[in-house]
Design a protein around this motif. Structure first.
Motif, mmCIF file in Angstrom:
data_model
loop_
_atom_site.group_PDB
_atom_site.id
_atom_site.type_symbol
_atom_site.label_atom_id
_atom_site.label_comp_id
_atom_site.label_asym_id
_atom_site.label_seq_id
_atom_site.Cartn_x
_atom_site.Cartn_y
_atom_site.Cartn_z
ATOM 1 N N SER A 13 -130.779 -51.652 29.430
ATOM 2 C CA SER A 13 -131.355 -50.613 28.855
ATOM 3 C C SER A 13 -132.693 -51.277 28.382
ATOM 4 C CB SER A 13 -130.389 -49.827 27.266
ATOM 5 O OG SER A 13 -130.502 -50.637 26.749
ATOM 6 N N ALA A 14 -133.176 -52.266 27.782
ATOM 7 C CA ALA A 14 -133.693 -53.060 27.204
ATOM 8 C C ALA A 14 -135.354 -53.244 28.404
ATOM 9 C CB ALA A 14 -133.813 -54.933 26.959
ATOM 10 N N GLU A 15 -135.074 -52.725 29.900
ATOM 11 C CA GLU A 15 -135.802 -53.379 30.764
ATOM 12 C C GLU A 15 -137.037 -51.874 30.640
ATOM 13 O OE1 GLU A 15 -133.298 -53.985 33.995
ATOM 14 O OE2 GLU A 15 -132.509 -55.781 33.826
ATOM 15 N N ASN A 16 -137.399 -52.102 32.412
ATOM 16 C CA ASN A 16 -138.489 -50.723 32.194
ATOM 17 C C ASN A 16 -139.160 -49.950 31.304
ATOM 18 O OD1 ASN A 16 -138.252 -51.258 34.690
ATOM 19 N ND2 ASN A 16 -136.343 -49.742 35.180
ATOM 20 N N ARG A 172 -120.971 -46.341 33.265
ATOM 21 C CA ARG A 172 -122.359 -46.141 33.743
ATOM 22 C C ARG A 172 -123.213 -47.203 34.692
ATOM 23 N NH1 ARG A 172 -123.787 -44.779 27.517
ATOM 24 N NH2 ARG A 172 -122.373 -43.562 26.930
ATOM 25 N N ARG A 173 -122.343 -48.028 34.448
ATOM 26 C CA ARG A 173 -122.954 -49.144 35.485
ATOM 27 C C ARG A 173 -123.027 -48.895 36.966
ATOM 28 N NH1 ARG A 173 -121.820 -52.987 38.569
ATOM 29 N NH2 ARG A 173 -119.104 -52.612 38.506
ATOM 30 N N LYS A 174 -122.090 -47.968 37.288
ATOM 31 C CA LYS A 174 -121.877 -48.031 38.469
ATOM 32 C C LYS A 174 -122.596 -46.514 39.013
ATOM 33 C CE LYS A 174 -116.627 -49.330 38.586
ATOM 34 N NZ LYS A 174 -114.841 -49.856 39.085
ATOM 35 N N LEU A 175 -122.375 -45.200 37.659
ATOM 36 C CA LEU A 175 -123.537 -43.988 38.429
ATOM 37 C C LEU A 175 -124.549 -44.924 38.392
ATOM 38 C CD1 LEU A 175 -123.337 -41.028 37.845
ATOM 39 C CD2 LEU A 175 -124.117 -41.312 35.486
ATOM 40 N N GLY A 176 -125.039 -45.558 37.481
ATOM 41 C CA GLY A 176 -126.956 -46.159 37.678
ATOM 42 C C GLY A 176 -127.099 -46.692 39.573
ATOM 43 N N GLU A 177 -125.987 -47.629 39.481
ATOM 44 C CA GLU A 177 -126.223 -47.934 41.111
ATOM 45 C C GLU A 177 -126.669 -46.889 42.195
ATOM 46 O OE1 GLU A 177 -122.399 -50.917 40.796
ATOM 47 O OE2 GLU A 177 -124.088 -52.637 40.359
ATOM 48 N N ARG A 178 -125.099 -46.203 41.809
ATOM 49 C CA ARG A 178 -124.605 -45.295 42.647
ATOM 50 C C ARG A 178 -126.336 -44.018 42.901
ATOM 51 N NH1 ARG A 178 -122.493 -39.970 42.258
ATOM 52 N NH2 ARG A 178 -121.632 -41.024 40.471
ATOM 53 N N LEU A 179 -127.026 -43.691 41.742
ATOM 54 C CA LEU A 179 -128.099 -42.903 41.243
ATOM 55 C C LEU A 179 -129.306 -44.518 42.082
ATOM 56 C CD1 LEU A 179 -127.613 -41.113 37.998
ATOM 57 C CD2 LEU A 179 -127.316 -40.490 41.092
ATOM 58 N N GLY A 180 -129.199 -45.333 42.259
ATOM 59 C CA GLY A 180 -130.193 -45.989 42.303
ATOM 60 C C GLY A 180 -131.117 -46.102 41.096
ATOM 61 N N VAL A 181 -131.206 -45.905 40.033
ATOM 62 C CA VAL A 181 -131.515 -45.774 39.078
ATOM 63 C C VAL A 181 -131.577 -47.275 37.908
ATOM 64 C CG1 VAL A 181 -132.152 -43.736 39.001
ATOM 65 C CG2 VAL A 181 -130.441 -44.410 37.802
ATOM 66 N N ILE A 183 -130.689 -48.799 33.853
ATOM 67 C CA ILE A 183 -129.888 -47.983 33.033
ATOM 68 C C ILE A 183 -130.222 -47.339 32.077
ATOM 69 C CG2 ILE A 183 -128.453 -48.889 31.150
ATOM 70 C CD1 ILE A 183 -126.594 -48.340 33.568
ATOM 71 N N ASN A 184 -131.655 -47.428 32.280
ATOM 72 C CA ASN A 184 -132.659 -46.973 30.611
ATOM 73 C C ASN A 184 -132.826 -46.235 31.096
ATOM 74 O OD1 ASN A 184 -133.894 -47.347 27.975
ATOM 75 N ND2 ASN A 184 -136.257 -47.408 29.371
ATOM 76 N N THR A 185 -132.946 -46.180 32.350
ATOM 77 C CA THR A 185 -134.078 -44.331 33.209
ATOM 78 C C THR A 185 -132.760 -43.557 33.324
ATOM 79 O OG1 THR A 185 -135.510 -45.331 35.093
ATOM 80 C CG2 THR A 185 -134.173 -43.471 35.521
ATOM 81 N N LEU A 186 -130.990 -44.246 33.477
ATOM 82 C CA LEU A 186 -130.342 -43.491 33.295
ATOM 83 C C LEU A 186 -129.583 -42.674 31.365
ATOM 84 C CD1 LEU A 186 -127.538 -42.258 34.873
ATOM 85 C CD2 LEU A 186 -126.177 -44.113 34.188
ATOM 86 N N ARG A 187 -130.520 -43.295 30.778
ATOM 87 C CA ARG A 187 -129.974 -43.208 30.073
ATOM 88 C C ARG A 187 -131.065 -42.497 29.424
ATOM 89 N NH1 ARG A 187 -130.293 -47.446 24.915
ATOM 90 N NH2 ARG A 187 -128.431 -48.213 26.097
ATOM 91 N N MET A 188 -132.489 -41.952 29.546
ATOM 92 C CA MET A 188 -133.397 -40.996 28.931
ATOM 93 C C MET A 188 -133.257 -39.571 29.915
ATOM 94 S SD MET A 188 -136.848 -43.277 28.965
ATOM 95 C CE MET A 188 -136.480 -43.550 30.610
ATOM 96 N N ARG A 189 -132.074 -39.896 31.363
ATOM 97 C CA ARG A 189 -131.795 -38.864 31.919
ATOM 98 C C ARG A 189 -131.004 -38.070 31.648
ATOM 99 N NH1 ARG A 189 -131.557 -39.799 38.672
ATOM 100 N NH2 ARG A 189 -133.624 -40.468 38.587
ATOM 101 N N ALA A 190 -129.654 -38.720 31.061
ATOM 102 C CA ALA A 190 -128.407 -38.079 30.308
ATOM 103 C C ALA A 190 -129.535 -37.641 28.565
ATOM 104 C CB ALA A 190 -127.455 -39.557 29.695
#
Length: 208
Positions: A13-16, A172-181, A183-190
């Motif tokens: 989550s600290a990336e990007n 969340r890790r699997k969801l991020g991998e499936r969406l190709g984003v 974790i930080n991007t996934l968190r912002m979307r959520a």
């Protein structure tokens, strides 16, 4: 999955980080590493202590009735990491973290109070004329608002908060991998979807 791997997942989550023009401080990989080192010089031990402390924080916010306790736990660590990044020396980290969490609870209570004040007039009228508890209306409204989302967004927000503790991290890790984003991007979307749902639910409750 061991504690070291789970801490690495959370560190994603600290990336990007956001742009330098953003007013909100962003947790960087370096800041997260420094936070772990404050827990323990040994990274594996630090990762386990971090996860234990995070679990305690989640329970702390849950017991005080705060919505989205995991998000508040992350925000607590962000604030502590920022203090460390600013050069503050912390001797007893666990106690310091809980002190920050208590201050955050006060902020949350203040924010919730403002929301209740905004709904106060409606709530007073509703209590006088309706027999159905407010919670039932909110559940109905939530289901209605979820139905208004696209199937992809609905699946994202449901799966993002699905599971408990370690299971949720892995989901969340699997969801991020499936969406190709990341974790930080996934968190912002959520977070954006959650805010959208909250607004929709409040409008629905007010219109009920």
């Amino acid at each position: 999955m061991d504690a070291h791997q789970e801490a690495d997942l959370l560190m994603d989550s600290a990336e990007n980080p956001s742009s330098p023009t953003s007013r909100k401080w962003t947790l960087t990989p370096e800041a997260f590493d420094n936070l772990l080192k404050t827990f323990d010089p040994n990274r594996d031990n630090a990762a386990q202590k971090y996860l234990d402390c995070r679990a305690n924080l989640v329970r702390f916010f849950e017991w005080r009735g705060c919505p989205f306790p995991e998000d508040h736990a992350d925000e607590t660590f962000n604030r502590v990491a920022r203090k460390i990044a600013d050069g503050e020396e912390i001797q007893k980290l666990a106690g310091y973290v809980m002190g920050v969490a208590r201050l955050l609870v006060l902020e949350i209570i203040k924010s919730l109070s403002k929301q209740r004040e905004a709904l106060g007039e409606y709530q007073k009228t509703y209590d006088e004329v309706a027999d159905v508890p407010d919670t039932e209306i909110r559940i109905d409204c939530l289901q209605k608002c979820l139905g208004q989302l696209s199937s992809d967004n609905r699946e994202l927000i449901i799966q993002y908060y699905q599971g408990d503790k370690r299971e949720k991290i892995e989901n969340r890790r699997k969801l991020g991998e499936r969406l190709g984003v990341a974790i930080n991007t996934l968190r912002m979307r959520a977070q954006r979807l959650r805010e959208r749902l909250q607004g929709c639910v409040e409008e629905c409750v007010n219109a009920a």
